[in-house]
Design a protein around this motif. Structure first.
Motif, PDB file in Angstrom:
ATOM      1  N   GLY A   1      48.885  54.704  70.085  1.00  0.00           N
ATOM      2  CA  GLY A   1      50.005  54.867  70.841  1.00  0.00           C
ATOM      3  C   GLY A   1      49.772  55.126  72.289  1.00  0.00           C
ATOM      4  N   GLY A   2      48.672  56.035  72.220  1.00  0.00           N
ATOM      5  CA  GLY A   2      48.257  56.538  73.538  1.00  0.00           C
ATOM      6  C   GLY A   2      47.814  55.711  74.477  1.00  0.00           C
ATOM      7  N   GLN A   3      46.735  54.741  73.879  1.00  0.00           N
ATOM      8  CA  GLN A   3      46.384  53.690  74.579  1.00  0.00           C
ATOM      9  C   GLN A   3      47.030  52.779  74.980  1.00  0.00           C
ATOM     10  OE1 GLN A   3      43.227  52.740  71.735  1.00  0.00           O
ATOM     11  NE2 GLN A   3      41.414  53.225  72.864  1.00  0.00           N
ATOM     12  N   ARG A   4      48.029  52.290  74.263  1.00  0.00           N
ATOM     13  CA  ARG A   4      49.185  51.488  74.669  1.00  0.00           C
ATOM     14  C   ARG A   4      50.010  51.777  75.891  1.00  0.00           C
ATOM     15  NH1 ARG A   4      51.545  48.717  69.223  1.00  0.00           N
ATOM     16  NH2 ARG A   4      49.758  49.294  67.978  1.00  0.00           N
TER      17      ARG A   4
ATOM     18  N   SER B   1      57.556  60.722  75.118  1.00  0.00           N
ATOM     19  CA  SER B   1      58.293  61.363  74.093  1.00  0.00           C
ATOM     20  C   SER B   1      57.906  60.524  72.720  1.00  0.00           C
ATOM     21  CB  SER B   1      59.689  61.377  74.197  1.00  0.00           C
ATOM     22  OG  SER B   1      60.287  60.219  74.356  1.00  0.00           O
ATOM     23  N   ALA B   2      57.212  59.451  72.546  1.00  0.00           N
ATOM     24  CA  ALA B   2      56.801  58.919  71.481  1.00  0.00           C
ATOM     25  C   ALA B   2      55.359  59.265  70.997  1.00  0.00           C
ATOM     26  CB  ALA B   2      56.969  57.345  71.474  1.00  0.00           C
ATOM     27  N   LEU B   3      54.702  59.995  71.953  1.00  0.00           N
ATOM     28  CA  LEU B   3      53.237  60.537  71.603  1.00  0.00           C
ATOM     29  C   LEU B   3      52.905  61.794  71.112  1.00  0.00           C
ATOM     30  CD1 LEU B   3      52.086  58.888  75.123  1.00  0.00           C
ATOM     31  CD2 LEU B   3      52.208  57.949  72.897  1.00  0.00           C
ATOM     32  N   ASP B   4      51.748  61.893  70.357  1.00  0.00           N
ATOM     33  CA  ASP B   4      51.482  63.231  69.997  1.00  0.00           C
ATOM     34  C   ASP B   4      51.217  64.342  71.219  1.00  0.00           C
ATOM     35  OD1 ASP B   4      51.737  63.086  67.106  1.00  0.00           O
ATOM     36  OD2 ASP B   4      49.619  62.294  66.892  1.00  0.00           O
ATOM     37  N   LEU B   5      51.110  65.588  70.799  1.00  0.00           N
ATOM     38  CA  LEU B   5      51.055  66.637  71.659  1.00  0.00           C
ATOM     39  C   LEU B   5      49.984  66.431  72.410  1.00  0.00           C
ATOM     40  CD1 LEU B   5      52.389  68.973  72.555  1.00  0.00           C
ATOM     41  CD2 LEU B   5      51.063  70.644  71.006  1.00  0.00           C
ATOM     42  N   SER B   6      48.744  66.131  71.839  1.00  0.00           N
ATOM     43  CA  SER B   6      47.478  66.310  72.649  1.00  0.00           C
ATOM     44  C   SER B   6      47.267  64.718  73.469  1.00  0.00           C
ATOM     45  CB  SER B   6      46.281  66.383  71.524  1.00  0.00           C
ATOM     46  OG  SER B   6      46.097  64.962  70.833  1.00  0.00           O
TER      47      SER B   6
ATOM     48  N   GLN C   1      49.761  63.282  74.563  1.00  0.00           N
ATOM     49  CA  GLN C   1      50.988  63.389  75.695  1.00  0.00           C
ATOM     50  C   GLN C   1      50.170  64.114  76.837  1.00  0.00           C
ATOM     51  OE1 GLN C   1      54.735  65.324  74.349  1.00  0.00           O
ATOM     52  NE2 GLN C   1      54.359  66.888  75.835  1.00  0.00           N
ATOM     53  N   ALA C   2      49.548  65.243  76.480  1.00  0.00           N
ATOM     54  CA  ALA C   2      48.665  65.959  77.602  1.00  0.00           C
ATOM     55  C   ALA C   2      47.840  64.949  78.260  1.00  0.00           C
ATOM     56  CB  ALA C   2      48.102  67.150  76.867  1.00  0.00           C
ATOM     57  N   GLN C   3      47.054  63.713  77.604  1.00  0.00           N
ATOM     58  CA  GLN C   3      46.257  63.198  78.556  1.00  0.00           C
ATOM     59  C   GLN C   3      46.927  62.104  79.399  1.00  0.00           C
ATOM     60  OE1 GLN C   3      44.393  60.806  75.379  1.00  0.00           O
ATOM     61  NE2 GLN C   3      43.258  62.830  74.545  1.00  0.00           N
ATOM     62  N   ILE C   4      48.234  61.515  78.659  1.00  0.00           N
ATOM     63  CA  ILE C   4      48.884  60.788  79.693  1.00  0.00           C
ATOM     64  C   ILE C   4      49.441  61.501  80.755  1.00  0.00           C
ATOM     65  CG2 ILE C   4      50.901  59.290  79.799  1.00  0.00           C
ATOM     66  CD1 ILE C   4      48.467  57.942  78.141  1.00  0.00           C
ATOM     67  N   LEU C   5      50.219  62.762  80.619  1.00  0.00           N
ATOM     68  CA  LEU C   5      50.479  63.568  81.820  1.00  0.00           C
ATOM     69  C   LEU C   5      49.358  63.750  82.710  1.00  0.00           C
ATOM     70  CD1 LEU C   5      52.768  66.249  79.841  1.00  0.00           C
ATOM     71  CD2 LEU C   5      53.438  64.105  81.114  1.00  0.00           C
ATOM     72  N   ASN C   6      48.276  64.032  82.314  1.00  0.00           N
ATOM     73  CA  ASN C   6      47.305  64.074  83.253  1.00  0.00           C
ATOM     74  C   ASN C   6      47.152  62.812  84.070  1.00  0.00           C
ATOM     75  OD1 ASN C   6      46.655  66.741  82.669  1.00  0.00           O
ATOM     76  ND2 ASN C   6      44.961  66.379  81.215  1.00  0.00           N
ATOM     77  N   LEU C   7      46.873  61.893  83.088  1.00  0.00           N
ATOM     78  CA  LEU C   7      46.596  60.561  83.927  1.00  0.00           C
ATOM     79  C   LEU C   7      47.816  60.197  85.009  1.00  0.00           C
ATOM     80  CD1 LEU C   7      45.255  57.722  84.146  1.00  0.00           C
ATOM     81  CD2 LEU C   7      46.779  56.881  82.212  1.00  0.00           C
ATOM     82  N   LEU C   8      48.960  60.467  84.634  1.00  0.00           N
ATOM     83  CA  LEU C   8      49.911  60.334  85.549  1.00  0.00           C
ATOM     84  C   LEU C   8      49.699  60.987  86.866  1.00  0.00           C
ATOM     85  CD1 LEU C   8      53.134  60.030  83.071  1.00  0.00           C
ATOM     86  CD2 LEU C   8      52.184  58.034  84.435  1.00  0.00           C
ATOM     87  N   ALA C   9      49.573  62.317  86.745  1.00  0.00           N
ATOM     88  CA  ALA C   9      49.145  63.089  87.955  1.00  0.00           C
ATOM     89  C   ALA C   9      48.076  62.439  88.798  1.00  0.00           C
ATOM     90  CB  ALA C   9      48.841  64.567  87.381  1.00  0.00           C
ATOM     91  N   ASP C  10      46.933  62.105  88.200  1.00  0.00           N
ATOM     92  CA  ASP C  10      45.857  61.687  88.849  1.00  0.00           C
ATOM     93  C   ASP C  10      46.133  60.606  89.520  1.00  0.00           C
ATOM     94  OD1 ASP C  10      44.407  63.530  87.717  1.00  0.00           O
ATOM     95  OD2 ASP C  10      43.146  62.496  86.198  1.00  0.00           O
ATOM     96  N   LEU C  11      47.060  59.384  88.977  1.00  0.00           N
ATOM     97  CA  LEU C  11      47.192  58.198  89.779  1.00  0.00           C
ATOM     98  C   LEU C  11      48.238  58.558  90.624  1.00  0.00           C
ATOM     99  CD1 LEU C  11      47.746  55.677  86.505  1.00  0.00           C
ATOM    100  CD2 LEU C  11      46.005  55.751  88.019  1.00  0.00           C
ATOM    101  N   GLN C  12      48.997  59.561  90.389  1.00  0.00           N
ATOM    102  CA  GLN C  12      50.044  60.012  91.425  1.00  0.00           C
ATOM    103  C   GLN C  12      49.182  60.341  93.026  1.00  0.00           C
ATOM    104  OE1 GLN C  12      53.191  62.907  90.837  1.00  0.00           O
ATOM    105  NE2 GLN C  12      54.407  61.735  92.150  1.00  0.00           N
TER     106      GLN C  12
END
Lengths: 282, 277
Positions: B160-163, B186-191, B193-204
């Motif tokens: 899910g996270g990779q998708r 919101s469809a992702l597991d806690l850990s 979710q943290a990776q995706i949020l970090n990725l979004l911050a980096d890309l921004q």
């Protein structure tokens, strides 16, 4: 004596690439009136373990355990007929997707009364009266009218309330809630959790709360089991889990909560595992 | 390039009505999904839109991403008024706004390889050669934390996270300036979710992206947002900088949202246990 006690539970699925162990040697026990939370990520085997207790797994699954006991009943050697008497009456379960758990072709009243018909010796009138009373107790307005509704005419929160009404219909001793609020909004989640806790206290039920949400754990549990890849990582009472987690995995899970973020980055579980393996190599 | 301080995205009194058929004999009803919402977002900032299901936040997302037209109100992208009901959006306009959806399982075609998912926007909107498209897609895979060899794989081979990383990569292929994120974690597991949020911050940071982040999870919003707009039944009931809204929520509904969010701090756990005993 605990309500439910399970020792060394293992569930193996036969897959095309060989056997896959979804649950690997889990021990757990729940007392009457106690709330046990099982927390873990998807694939940690938290649901599969409980489905094994309920006997709801497909034939591809092999369940073994040293002990699986509900009160003084041995759940491992139970016949199908005896199991069906217990499941739905003394042990009940509610699931994540309230809309998918109800049958769309029948009214909620019919489905609620079906449970009563199956397990209790009640007349038709008494069943109807009990169904109305149950819907009222889970906070559905105009319960007598709502019995005639079909699931698609109700919101997700209301469907979950109906599921809860069905689950408590025969005053179960143990209720297993599998991610009961994951599909719901925060405000509805709050209402459903409050309702579950109220019913749990009133009836002194044992409650197993399966969830991936640390917030839900904090709001409901007495005791917590943290599961990872089919194994139990840590078991503790709720306060000590949040104040002094012993295992690195638990610490990583708690650190990944966005509200615990200190800088502008969130620590992730893989960061921590990487740091650990680096530490072990040194 | 927009100058510093000018909003990349601006909405003035946006409204959206839907007509619901009343059946054979009933009268048609009008549902006001969005009832006059105004906001602006500056370059490189994140506006979070918070609210429960049915509050109109996804309707707003569809208007922002040029999928649906607004019924009335003005809507500007980089200072240019946009109304797709009047003029068809140009490809240049379309590539400025991209969207990432909530469900990473439903938003990728199971029969389409990842390479084709990523190169398709370029094929449709640019005249780059096949080799160029391929190189850009490979580059993007690395940027979102995947490997170039994932190019030839199918969606079911990913978690899910990779998708969700793939969905983000697809949205970034046309170098948009605005990214609308509709409940991306919101469809992702806690850990994860943290990776995706970090990725979004980096890309921004890397691309100077402007985010419109739609969510119902206040702890996620608190982490990622600069400004927060709370919606309730189609109206923006509160709109303020993040720190202000979390420190001192004004509207009753905002306060209710805050009090409904589960708290995982030891103080509230201790209080609950004492109340239970």
């Amino acid at each position: 004596m605990p309500l439910l006690s399970v020792r060394n539970l293992t569930v193996t699925f036969a897959t095309s690439t060989g056997p896959f162990k979804a649950v690997d040697g889990i021990d757990l026990s729940v007392e009457a009136g106690q709330v046990l939370a099982i927390v873990g990520e998807s694939g940690s085997g938290k649901s599969v373990g409980m489905l094994a207790v309920m006997g709801l797994l497909p034939p591809t699954a092999t369940v073994t355990a040293d002990e699986m006991r509900f009160e003084d009943i041995d759940m491992l050697t139970l016949t199908g007929k005896r199991r069906r008497e217990i499941i739905g009456r003394d042990i009940t379960m509610i699931f994540q997707e309230p809309n998918a758990s109800l049958n769309p072709c029948f009214t909620v009243g019919y489905q609620l009364e079906e449970t009563l018909r199956q397990h209790l010796k009640l007349g038709r009138r008494e069943r109807r009266a009990r169904a109305v009373e149950l819907l009222r107790s889970v906070g559905i307005p105009e319960p007598a009218e709502r019995l005639k509704s079909y699931p698609h005419q109700m919101s997700g929160g209301q469907c979950q309330r109906v599921m809860i009404a069905m689950a408590i219909a025969c005053q179960p001793k143990l209720l297993i809630a599998d991610e009961p609020t994951t599909a719901l909004d925060v405000t509805i989640q709050k209402q459903i959790l409050d309702l579950l806790m109220k019913l749990q206290t009133e009836h002194r039920m044992g409650l197993i709360m399966i969830t991936h949400d640390m917030g839900v754990v904090a709001e409901t549990a007495d005791r917590v089991i943290v599961q990872y890849k089919g194994r139990k990582v840590e078991e503790a009472n709720v306060l000590s889990l949040f104040t002094a987690p012993r295992e690195p995995y638990t610490r990583a899970l708690l650190a990944a909560l966005p509200e615990n973020a200190t800088g502008d980055r969130l620590p992730t579980v893989s960061d921590l595992v990487a740091a650990q393996t680096a530490g072990a190599a040194r | 390039m927009s100058a510093v301080g000018t909003p990349v995205l601006e909405a003035r009194d946006i409204r959206r009505d839907y007509t619901v058929s009343g059946g054979l004999f009933g009268r048609n009803r009008v549902v006001h999904a969005v009832k006059g919402v105004s906001f602006s977002v500056e370059k490189g900032r994140t506006l979070a839109i918070v609210g429960e299901s049915g509050c109109g936040k996804s309707t707003l997302a569809r208007i922002l991403t040029l999928i649906d037209p607004q019924t009335s109100g003005e809507f500007l992208i980089e200072g240019h008024p946009v109304d797709i009901a009047v003029t068809r959006p140009t490809p240049e306009l379309r590539r400025k706004v991209q969207i990432v959806f909530q469900n990473p399982y439903g938003s990728l075609n199971p029969r389409q390889k990842i390479g084709s998912v990523l190169t398709e926007p370029l094929l449709l909107n640019t005249d780059k050669s096949a080799a160029e498209r391929r190189d850009l897609a490979m580059e993007m895979l690395v940027k979102v934390g995947l490997q170039p060899e994932h190019f030839g794989r199918y969606p079911h081979m990913f978690s899910g996270g990779q998708r969700q990383r793939i969905a983000i990569a697809r949205a970034l292929m046309l170098s948009p300036s605005i990214l609308v994120l509709d409940e991306p974690v919101s469809a992702l597991d806690l850990s994860v979710q943290a990776q995706i949020l970090n990725l979004l911050a980096d890309l921004q940071d890397e691309f100077g992206l402007t985010y419109v982040f739609i969510s119902h999870d206040l702890s996620v919003v608190r982490f990622i947002a600069d400004d927060v707009m709370v919606m309730y039944f189609g109206e923006a009931v509160e709109h303020a900088p993040k720190d202000q809204i979390f420190a001192d929520p004004q509207h009753e509904y905002t306060r209710m949202l805050f009090s409904a969010t589960p708290r995982a701090d030891p103080v509230s756990i201790r209080r609950r246990i004492e109340a239970r005993a």
